[in-house]
Write an enzyme that holds these catalytic residues in place. Structure first.
Site, PDB file in Angstrom:
ATOM      1  N   HIS A 146      -8.450  -5.094   0.269  1.00 55.46           N
ATOM      2  CA  HIS A 146      -7.169  -4.423   0.501  1.00 55.46           C
ATOM      3  C   HIS A 146      -6.349  -5.014   1.649  1.00 55.46           C
ATOM      4  O   HIS A 146      -5.179  -5.324   1.492  1.00 55.46           O
ATOM      5  CB  HIS A 146      -7.391  -2.929   0.740  1.00 55.46           C
ATOM      6  CG  HIS A 146      -6.124  -2.139   0.735  1.00 55.46           C
ATOM      7  ND1 HIS A 146      -5.308  -2.067  -0.373  1.00 55.46           N
ATOM      8  CD2 HIS A 146      -5.504  -1.416   1.701  1.00 55.46           C
ATOM      9  CE1 HIS A 146      -4.251  -1.323  -0.098  1.00 55.46           C
ATOM     10  NE2 HIS A 146      -4.346  -0.913   1.152  1.00 55.46           N
ATOM     11  N   SER A 154       0.825  -1.207   0.000  1.00 52.38           N
ATOM     12  CA  SER A 154       0.000   0.000   0.000  1.00 52.38           C
ATOM     13  C   SER A 154       0.866   1.267   0.000  1.00 52.38           C
ATOM     14  O   SER A 154       1.763   1.388  -0.825  1.00 52.38           O
ATOM     15  CB  SER A 154      -0.960  -0.074   1.193  1.00 52.38           C
ATOM     16  OG  SER A 154      -1.986   0.856   1.080  1.00 52.38           O
ATOM     17  N   ASP A 186     -10.171  -4.799  -4.481  1.00 51.38           N
ATOM     18  CA  ASP A 186      -9.360  -4.207  -3.424  1.00 51.38           C
ATOM     19  C   ASP A 186     -10.184  -3.316  -2.490  1.00 51.38           C
ATOM     20  O   ASP A 186     -10.083  -3.415  -1.282  1.00 51.38           O
ATOM     21  CB  ASP A 186      -8.223  -3.396  -4.068  1.00 51.38           C
ATOM     22  CG  ASP A 186      -7.282  -2.812  -3.053  1.00 51.38           C
ATOM     23  OD1 ASP A 186      -6.279  -3.471  -2.736  1.00 51.38           O
ATOM     24  OD2 ASP A 186      -7.559  -1.710  -2.536  1.00 51.38           O
TER      25      ASP A 186
END
Ligand code: NAG
Ligand code: NAG
Length: 290
Positions: free
Chosen positions: A271, A99, A216
């Site tokens: 995610h 990320s 995600d």
């Protein structure tokens, strides 16, 4: 039977010796926004289970709320921590960055001459920026919709928050280029004197692995994990049609022409589940972490 009994301990020894001589390169993990080493225990265990003996380090810096600190400051901190790991790894290391961590790693690679990072794995990272109404945005700006965020983000105050430094509002491009002090520099969209050096440094990596997918739920557009992004009509323009790719401003096109960009797409992964999904690990990461 007799031969087998003699051979197998010898084989075992040979295998052990092989592991000691060649070994697996150390893996350094850089966490994302609002998380820290705790969230990467599972991923670390996948690595050491499949590649026994791998030294895995999850950098314990700028965790949780401190992940909102200015990115260039964070880059300096991570750089210090990682450079000592590099120095004790003559065969190089692998960087696995999740990320927001993917952006920190990009910046670290571009600004570190003579680094010895072999493979850079970017795990669901907003590499081309972020523009979406997500739960993460609400945590930072509870009262703002994505259309309004540029007003805060593209100011000197805003640029002291990590999230704003890759906030990429496709409807306010000139402001983004003018006020954003991080991503446009990294992408070479904002000219600066170190562009050639940064490009050379970035190109020292042997492999770039881009992982992401449509479910995600945080990275928006999700294709940003593969260097795609919105145009001014919010249609997604894929990596190869991005100007920073076509102009090869930071080395991406060269890397791709070398055959050293590998992309991995999985649907059905949220995610926060990328780093704990064994299928994703085995199909997208395992083969690069040797
Ligand atoms: C790409 O190259 C064109 C033509 O040289 C130039 O006008 C444009 O500003 C460049 N864009 C980037 C992002 O470097
Ligand atoms: C793990 O990844 C696969 C895709 O490879 C997906 O189908 C599955 O739903 C994921 N599991 C979890 C718990 O995220």
């Amino acid at each position: 039977m007799k031969t087998l009994q003699v051979i197998s301990p010898m084989l075992l020894l040979l295998l052990l010796a092989g592991v000691c001589i060649d070994g697996y390169k150390p893996v350094v993990i850089v966490h994302g926004i609002f998380d820290g080493p705790k969230q990467f225990i599972k991923l670390s265990s996948f690595i050491t289970k499949i590649h026994p003996g791998t030294k895995v380090s999850v950098i314990d810096l700028y965790n949780n709320i401190f992940s909102l600190r200015p990115l260039w400051k964070q880059v300096e901190g991570f750089k210090k921590a990682i450079s000592s790991i590099m120095q004790s790894a003559p065969n190089g290391i692998h960087l696995l960055c999740f990320s927001q961590g993917g952006l920190i790693c990009r910046a670290l690679l571009s600004t570190t001459p003579h680094h010895n990072v072999h493979t850079f794995i970017s795990l669901s990272s907003p590499l081309a920026g972020q523009y979406g109404d997500t739960e993460y945005l609400k945590r930072v700006f509870p009262d703002y919709a994505k259309r309004m965020v540029f007003r805060v983000c593209y100011t000197r105050f805003g640029q002291r928050l990590s999230l704003c430094e890759y906030w990429n509002d496709p409807h306010h491009r000139s402001k983004y280029l003018l006020k954003n002090d991080f991503l446009p520099k990294l992408d070479g969209e904002k000219q600066h004197k170190d562009m050639t050096a940064w490009r050379e440094n970035f190109l020292r990596i042997k492999k770039l692995v881009l992982i992401g997918g449509p479910d995600d739920g945080v990275i928006t557009p999700w294709q940003s994990s593969h260097y795609g992004f919105y145009d001014s009509n919010e249609n997604v323009v894929e990596m190869k049609n991005q100007e920073f790719y076509r102009n090869d401003t930071f080395g991406l096109k060269t890397l791709d022409a070398r055959g050293d960009v590998s992309t991995c797409v999985h649907s059905g992964v949220k995610h926060v589940e990328w780093h704990s999904n064994f299928t994703v690990f085995m199909s997208c990461m395992e083969k690069w972490l040797t």
